[in-house]
Write a protein that holds these residues in place. Structure first.
Motif, mmCIF file in Angstrom:
data_model
loop_
_atom_site.group_PDB
_atom_site.id
_atom_site.type_symbol
_atom_site.label_atom_id
_atom_site.label_comp_id
_atom_site.label_asym_id
_atom_site.label_seq_id
_atom_site.Cartn_x
_atom_site.Cartn_y
_atom_site.Cartn_z
ATOM 1 N N THR A 160 0.843 -1.197 0.000
ATOM 2 C CA THR A 160 0.000 0.000 0.000
ATOM 3 C C THR A 160 0.878 1.247 0.000
ATOM 4 O O THR A 160 2.074 1.185 0.302
ATOM 5 N N ALA A 161 0.277 2.377 -0.310
ATOM 6 C CA ALA A 161 1.028 3.633 -0.305
ATOM 7 C C ALA A 161 1.589 3.913 1.083
ATOM 8 O O ALA A 161 2.742 4.351 1.223
ATOM 9 N N LYS A 162 0.799 3.658 2.113
ATOM 10 C CA LYS A 162 1.262 3.902 3.479
ATOM 11 C C LYS A 162 2.424 2.983 3.827
ATOM 12 O O LYS A 162 3.449 3.433 4.337
ATOM 13 N N TYR A 163 2.277 1.695 3.533
ATOM 14 C CA TYR A 163 3.325 0.748 3.896
ATOM 15 C C TYR A 163 4.610 1.041 3.128
ATOM 16 O O TYR A 163 5.702 1.060 3.706
ATOM 17 N N PHE A 173 15.746 -1.791 -6.697
ATOM 18 C CA PHE A 173 14.966 -1.808 -7.932
ATOM 19 C C PHE A 173 13.542 -2.285 -7.691
ATOM 20 O O PHE A 173 12.595 -1.769 -8.293
ATOM 21 N N TYR A 174 13.356 -3.247 -6.793
ATOM 22 C CA TYR A 174 12.010 -3.710 -6.463
ATOM 23 C C TYR A 174 11.232 -2.593 -5.775
ATOM 24 O O TYR A 174 10.069 -2.329 -6.105
ATOM 25 N N ASP A 175 11.866 -1.929 -4.827
ATOM 26 C CA ASP A 175 11.232 -0.829 -4.107
ATOM 27 C C ASP A 175 10.777 0.255 -5.079
ATOM 28 O O ASP A 175 9.629 0.715 -5.038
ATOM 29 N N LEU A 176 11.667 0.639 -5.971
ATOM 30 C CA LEU A 176 11.354 1.711 -6.912
ATOM 31 C C LEU A 176 10.241 1.292 -7.869
ATOM 32 O O LEU A 176 9.324 2.076 -8.162
ATOM 33 N N ALA A 177 10.299 0.056 -8.341
ATOM 34 C CA ALA A 177 9.288 -0.423 -9.286
ATOM 35 C C ALA A 177 7.892 -0.414 -8.665
ATOM 36 O O ALA A 177 6.941 0.120 -9.249
ATOM 37 N N LYS A 178 7.763 -0.996 -7.493
ATOM 38 C CA LYS A 178 6.436 -1.148 -6.902
ATOM 39 C C LYS A 178 5.878 0.167 -6.359
ATOM 40 O O LYS A 178 4.670 0.410 -6.397
ATOM 41 N N THR A 179 6.766 1.022 -5.876
ATOM 42 C CA THR A 179 6.306 2.312 -5.366
ATOM 43 C C THR A 179 5.923 3.246 -6.513
ATOM 44 O O THR A 179 4.979 4.046 -6.392
ATOM 45 N N TYR A 287 -1.797 -7.694 8.951
ATOM 46 C CA TYR A 287 -1.017 -8.745 9.602
ATOM 47 C C TYR A 287 0.480 -8.460 9.510
ATOM 48 O O TYR A 287 1.222 -8.612 10.490
ATOM 49 N N VAL A 288 0.944 -8.062 8.339
ATOM 50 C CA VAL A 288 2.374 -7.795 8.153
ATOM 51 C C VAL A 288 2.868 -6.747 9.145
ATOM 52 O O VAL A 288 3.923 -6.895 9.771
ATOM 53 N N VAL A 289 2.095 -5.684 9.299
ATOM 54 C CA VAL A 289 2.498 -4.608 10.209
ATOM 55 C C VAL A 289 2.411 -5.045 11.670
ATOM 56 O O VAL A 289 3.345 -4.849 12.447
ATOM 57 N N GLU A 290 1.285 -5.656 12.031
ATOM 58 C CA GLU A 290 1.001 -5.917 13.445
ATOM 59 C C GLU A 290 1.631 -7.203 13.975
ATOM 60 O O GLU A 290 1.844 -7.331 15.185
#
Length: 304
Positions: A160-163, A173-179, A287-290
């Motif tokens: 998500t945009a927040k995450y 490269f993965y971070d940049l692509a998905k964001t 779940y991932v966050v908490e």
């Protein structure tokens, strides 16, 4: 059965396997005609070299009661995408739903190499596959989509945009692509709103794609065996769950309320009431966050 999308024309760009296949199938189940695109056909595999094909996906769409139309397209090739949109226009004179799900970078990025050690050639190719393909497709398709009010664009990403704004996605490269895909949905929402159309960024949770199941050495029927190696995989979901999220959005006459938003399959399940194939409603990003990122033991109680 109800077919709320009967008469609607959809393009699922990148529907050979995974989330794209699940989305195409669920749009078909809701009655849509779905153009299923990708590079892999039965007689010719893409560089990923996997057995899934767009014909297989199209057959699944048709089997649900929709109409699946496979078209081999390399979404980096502007001429091929233009020809695809011209065909849709000639066949139907409209496009109601565009799903940009093109990816194809699974075998190119490295989780454990920083930017200066990562293959630059592979990294730049990841960005072309994940970003340029979406831009090329929207560039050619949006003029047809806005011919009729109520058009919907779904940009499929991971996170998500927040995450993603608060967490590094492990690889540069993965971070940049998905964001980047998240921002694409937001930008399109601003340009489409005056034309009565909506753009949304959508993420599945931990997807039990063909590739992920193979990685763990399991099948969809035996997926829980993977929990021995990765207990948090208990929150995972099938590709059809995000497919049902897209079908719910496309069937919602008030979908414009989500224009420019970043949404997840789990969040939308709570809103629209759909479930995964097993009747559960996994809420992976909560779940991932908490639980997962908090370092707690795997426990999906209250999360699916």
């Amino acid at each position: 059965m109800s077919k709320p999308l009967a008469g609607k024309i959809a393009l699922v760009a990148g529907a050979t396997r995974g989330a794209g296949r699940g989305i195409a199938v669920e749009l078909g189940a809701a009655g849509a005609t779905v153009y299923v695109t990708g590079r892999s056909i039965r007689s010719q595999r893409s560089e990923i070299d996997r057995p899934e094909s767009i014909e297989d996906t199209a057959d699944l769409v048709t089997a649900t009661g929709g109409q699946g139309i496979p078209v081999q397209v390399d979404h980096l090739d502007s001429d091929q995408v233009r020809a695809l949109v011209e065909r849709i226009d000639a066949d139907h004179g409209r496009l109601d739903i565009l799903v940009n799900n093109i990816w194809g970078g699974e075998q190119l990025f490295s989780w454990d190499q920083p930017l200066w050690e990562h293959s630059l050639e592979k990294g730049l190719h990841i960005l072309r596959l994940a970003i340029d393909t979406h831009i090329v497709t929207s560039h050619h398709a949006l003029a047809l989509l806005i011919k009729n009010p109520g058009g919907l664009v779904i940009e499929v990403t991971d996170g998500t945009a927040k995450y993603n704004s608060e967490n590094y996605r492990i690889s540069f490269f993965y971070d940049l692509a998905k964001t980047s895909v998240l921002r694409m949905a937001f930008a399109q929402s601003k340009e489409l709103a005056p034309h009565g159309a909506t753009a949304i960024a959508l993420t599945p949770g931990w997807l039990r794609s063909e590739l992920m199941l193979e990685l763990f050495g399991v099948t969809e029927e035996t997926w829980q065996d993977a929990l021995k190696a990765q207990p948090h995989f208990a929150i995972s979901e099938t590709p059809f769950y995000v497919g049902r999220a897209v079908a719910a959005l496309a069937s919602d006459p008030a979908v414009s309320r989500w224009n420019g938003h970043s949404l997840s399959s789990g969040q939308l399940a709570q809103t629209y009431g759909f479930t995964d194939l097993d009747g559960s409603q996994p809420d992976a990003w909560r779940y991932v966050v908490e639980v997962q990122d908090a370092g707690l033991p795997a426990d999906v109680t209250g999360y699916r």
